[in-house]
Scaffold this active site. Structure first.
Site, mmCIF file in Angstrom:
data_model
loop_
_atom_site.group_PDB
_atom_site.id
_atom_site.type_symbol
_atom_site.label_atom_id
_atom_site.label_comp_id
_atom_site.label_asym_id
_atom_site.label_seq_id
_atom_site.Cartn_x
_atom_site.Cartn_y
_atom_site.Cartn_z
ATOM 1 N N TRP A 21 0.848 -1.190 0.000
ATOM 2 C CA TRP A 21 0.000 0.000 0.000
ATOM 3 C C TRP A 21 0.889 1.248 0.000
ATOM 4 O O TRP A 21 1.881 1.316 0.711
ATOM 5 C CB TRP A 21 -0.890 -0.009 1.248
ATOM 6 C CG TRP A 21 -1.729 1.213 1.434
ATOM 7 C CD1 TRP A 21 -2.561 1.788 0.532
ATOM 8 C CD2 TRP A 21 -1.837 2.006 2.632
ATOM 9 N NE1 TRP A 21 -3.189 2.887 1.080
ATOM 10 C CE2 TRP A 21 -2.761 3.045 2.368
ATOM 11 C CE3 TRP A 21 -1.241 1.925 3.897
ATOM 12 C CZ2 TRP A 21 -3.102 4.008 3.319
ATOM 13 C CZ3 TRP A 21 -1.585 2.875 4.841
ATOM 14 C CH2 TRP A 21 -2.504 3.903 4.553
ATOM 15 N N TYR A 54 -4.991 -0.356 -4.763
ATOM 16 C CA TYR A 54 -3.706 0.302 -4.547
ATOM 17 C C TYR A 54 -3.134 0.769 -5.895
ATOM 18 O O TYR A 54 -2.909 -0.036 -6.798
ATOM 19 C CB TYR A 54 -2.701 -0.624 -3.875
ATOM 20 C CG TYR A 54 -3.071 -1.080 -2.478
ATOM 21 C CD1 TYR A 54 -4.093 -0.459 -1.749
ATOM 22 C CD2 TYR A 54 -2.396 -2.121 -1.867
ATOM 23 C CE1 TYR A 54 -4.419 -0.872 -0.469
ATOM 24 C CE2 TYR A 54 -2.714 -2.548 -0.581
ATOM 25 C CZ TYR A 54 -3.730 -1.925 0.104
ATOM 26 O OH TYR A 54 -4.050 -2.355 1.371
ATOM 27 N N SER A 152 -11.738 -6.864 5.997
ATOM 28 C CA SER A 152 -10.881 -5.804 6.529
ATOM 29 C C SER A 152 -11.730 -4.712 7.159
ATOM 30 O O SER A 152 -12.674 -4.212 6.531
ATOM 31 C CB SER A 152 -10.014 -5.205 5.411
ATOM 32 O OG SER A 152 -9.215 -4.139 5.899
ATOM 33 N N TRP A 205 -2.458 -3.938 9.967
ATOM 34 C CA TRP A 205 -1.706 -2.982 9.153
ATOM 35 C C TRP A 205 -1.324 -1.775 10.003
ATOM 36 O O TRP A 205 -1.911 -1.511 11.044
ATOM 37 C CB TRP A 205 -2.472 -2.572 7.906
ATOM 38 C CG TRP A 205 -3.820 -1.916 8.083
ATOM 39 C CD1 TRP A 205 -5.023 -2.538 8.221
ATOM 40 C CD2 TRP A 205 -4.104 -0.512 8.089
ATOM 41 N NE1 TRP A 205 -6.042 -1.617 8.313
ATOM 42 C CE2 TRP A 205 -5.498 -0.355 8.238
ATOM 43 C CE3 TRP A 205 -3.303 0.635 7.970
ATOM 44 C CZ2 TRP A 205 -6.123 0.887 8.287
ATOM 45 C CZ3 TRP A 205 -3.921 1.879 8.018
ATOM 46 C CH2 TRP A 205 -5.312 1.995 8.172
ATOM 47 N N GLY A 285 5.485 -2.225 5.354
ATOM 48 C CA GLY A 285 5.749 -1.669 4.036
ATOM 49 C C GLY A 285 7.180 -1.173 3.997
ATOM 50 O O GLY A 285 7.858 -1.120 5.028
ATOM 51 N N GLN A 291 14.871 -1.252 4.963
ATOM 52 C CA GLN A 291 13.780 -1.174 5.927
ATOM 53 C C GLN A 291 13.177 -2.549 6.175
ATOM 54 O O GLN A 291 12.806 -2.887 7.301
ATOM 55 C CB GLN A 291 12.700 -0.216 5.414
ATOM 56 C CG GLN A 291 13.139 1.245 5.379
ATOM 57 C CD GLN A 291 12.101 2.133 4.728
ATOM 58 O OE1 GLN A 291 11.458 1.751 3.754
ATOM 59 N NE2 GLN A 291 11.919 3.332 5.264
ATOM 60 N N GLU A 294 15.551 -4.637 8.425
ATOM 61 C CA GLU A 294 15.491 -4.239 9.826
ATOM 62 C C GLU A 294 14.203 -4.691 10.503
ATOM 63 O O GLU A 294 14.215 -5.245 11.605
ATOM 64 C CB GLU A 294 15.639 -2.712 9.949
ATOM 65 C CG GLU A 294 17.053 -2.232 9.769
ATOM 66 C CD GLU A 294 18.009 -2.883 10.763
ATOM 67 O OE1 GLU A 294 17.757 -2.808 11.986
ATOM 68 O OE2 GLU A 294 19.007 -3.485 10.311
ATOM 69 N N ASN A 295 13.067 -4.485 9.840
ATOM 70 C CA ASN A 295 11.791 -4.753 10.502
ATOM 71 C C ASN A 295 11.521 -6.239 10.723
ATOM 72 O O ASN A 295 10.800 -6.602 11.663
ATOM 73 C CB ASN A 295 10.643 -4.121 9.712
ATOM 74 C CG ASN A 295 10.589 -2.617 9.896
ATOM 75 O OD1 ASN A 295 11.124 -2.084 10.864
ATOM 76 N ND2 ASN A 295 9.949 -1.927 8.976
#
Length: 336
Positions: A21, A54, A152, A205, A285, A291, A294-295
């Protein structure tokens, strides 16, 4: 990478999901998007979440291209239907049988696959009978175009009604995809207990609260150049609600807790949502491959009870807990 069951099923997914997204097909170049997907795969992520809305279908195409050549059976690919797509005509939105049946074929073509593992109702459609929606989903499952069905941002009453119809139609409703973070906890009072009762998991999310829980936004300081808060086309409106000095000051005070666990603030934020046993996976995301790298380190982290209590104390009353906020997420009309 750790894996968890989704809902009351035998279907396992990675507890970190890569989502696209606001990034693929809009904010970042396709080469960078492909590099982020490759970083996710290399880090052990097998679950990928997107939606036809998206970037007006472009995000699905970018993800499909990035996953081309991978063993399909080793991946879990999720997409969604509801929002206006294509030329955004009067039937190009919602959960009518027409829109659902046409949308699944478009999604499969763009993703380059014969089926999706999970097909999700992106919002609740007040203008279409729920029976019509659930019958269309049942037919898609029977056709083999989707293996499981999810939703959702549905309320607890909507989840109950949807799950009841799914049982009647002999398919499984196994997931709900809400916003959830240490700053946004509106699902805890009603959605989570109802979901546990129904055998539904959460696919959450914005676990980093649109980037706020990384600590990069400082109280009283200009927002970092190139951040979401400065991008009016890419989410500035969504992050605005968190950008008060009180919130940002409290978020800065989470840094010592992260250090105690040898985590970055972003890793702490992702690990925090995974402490909830009704959460099957946290969607991350990325606009850069690093990124992702790391996440994913949040996977498998256990935050001791005393530190969970300290996080609550640090954030205090800036946390949004109002259970009624879920009902705000689904539009009362489905105008294209």
């Amino acid at each position: 990478m750790q894996f968890r069951y989704l809902g009351q099923s035998g279907f396992k997914i990675s507890e970190i999901t890569y989502g696209n997204w606001l990034t693929h097909g809009s904010q970042i170049e396709n080469e960078t998007a492909a590099a982020c997907v490759r970083a996710a795969l290399d880090a052990g992520i097998t679950t990928f979440d997107t939606a036809d809305v998206y970037a007006n279908t472009a995000a699905e195409s970018v993800l499909g291209a990035a996953l081309k050549g991978e063993r399909r059976q080793s991946l879990e690919i999720f997409t969604k239907v509801f929002g206006p797509t294509g030329p955004k005509g009067h039937n190009d939105v919602g959960l009518s049988r027409k829109h659902i049946m046409e949308s699944i074929d478009g999604s499969l073509e763009r993703l380059g696959t014969d089926y999706v593992d999970l097909y999700q109702a992106h919002r609740y459609d007040f203008e279409t009978p729920l029976e019509e929606t659930m019958q269309a989903f049942a037919d898609i499952v029977r056709q083999g175009k989707a293996l499981y069905i999810g939703v959702s941002e549905w309320t607890e009453d909507q989840l109950r009604a949807g799950a009841a119809l799914a049982r009647e139609l002999k398919f499984q409703l196994i997931s709900n995809q809400p916003e959830y973070s240490a700053l946004w906890r509106v699902i805890e009072e009603r959605i989570v207990p109802t979901s546990k009762e129904l055998g539904i998991s959460q696919i959450v999310w914005s676990p980093v609260a649109q980037g706020v829980l990384t600590g990069k936004y400082l109280p009283g300081a200009p927002h970092p150049e190139g951040s979401r808060a400065t991008d009016e086309r890419g989410g500035a409106g969504a992050v605005k609600r968190f950008l008060t000095d009180d919130v940002l000051t409290r978020v800065q005070n989470l840094a010592p807790i992260a250090r105690e666990l040898d985590l970055t603030p972003a890793q702490l934020a992702v690990a925090w949502v995974l402490q909830n046993d009704n959460v099957a996976t946290a969607i991350i995301g990325a606009s850069r491959p690093e990124q992702v790298v790391e996440n994913v380190k949040a996977s498998g982290v256990t935050i001791p009870t005393e530190l969970m209590v300290r996080i609550d104390e640090v954030l205090g009353d800036v946390v949004e807990r109002d259970a009624s906020r879920t009902s705000e997420r689904s539009p009362s009309t489905r105008e294209a």
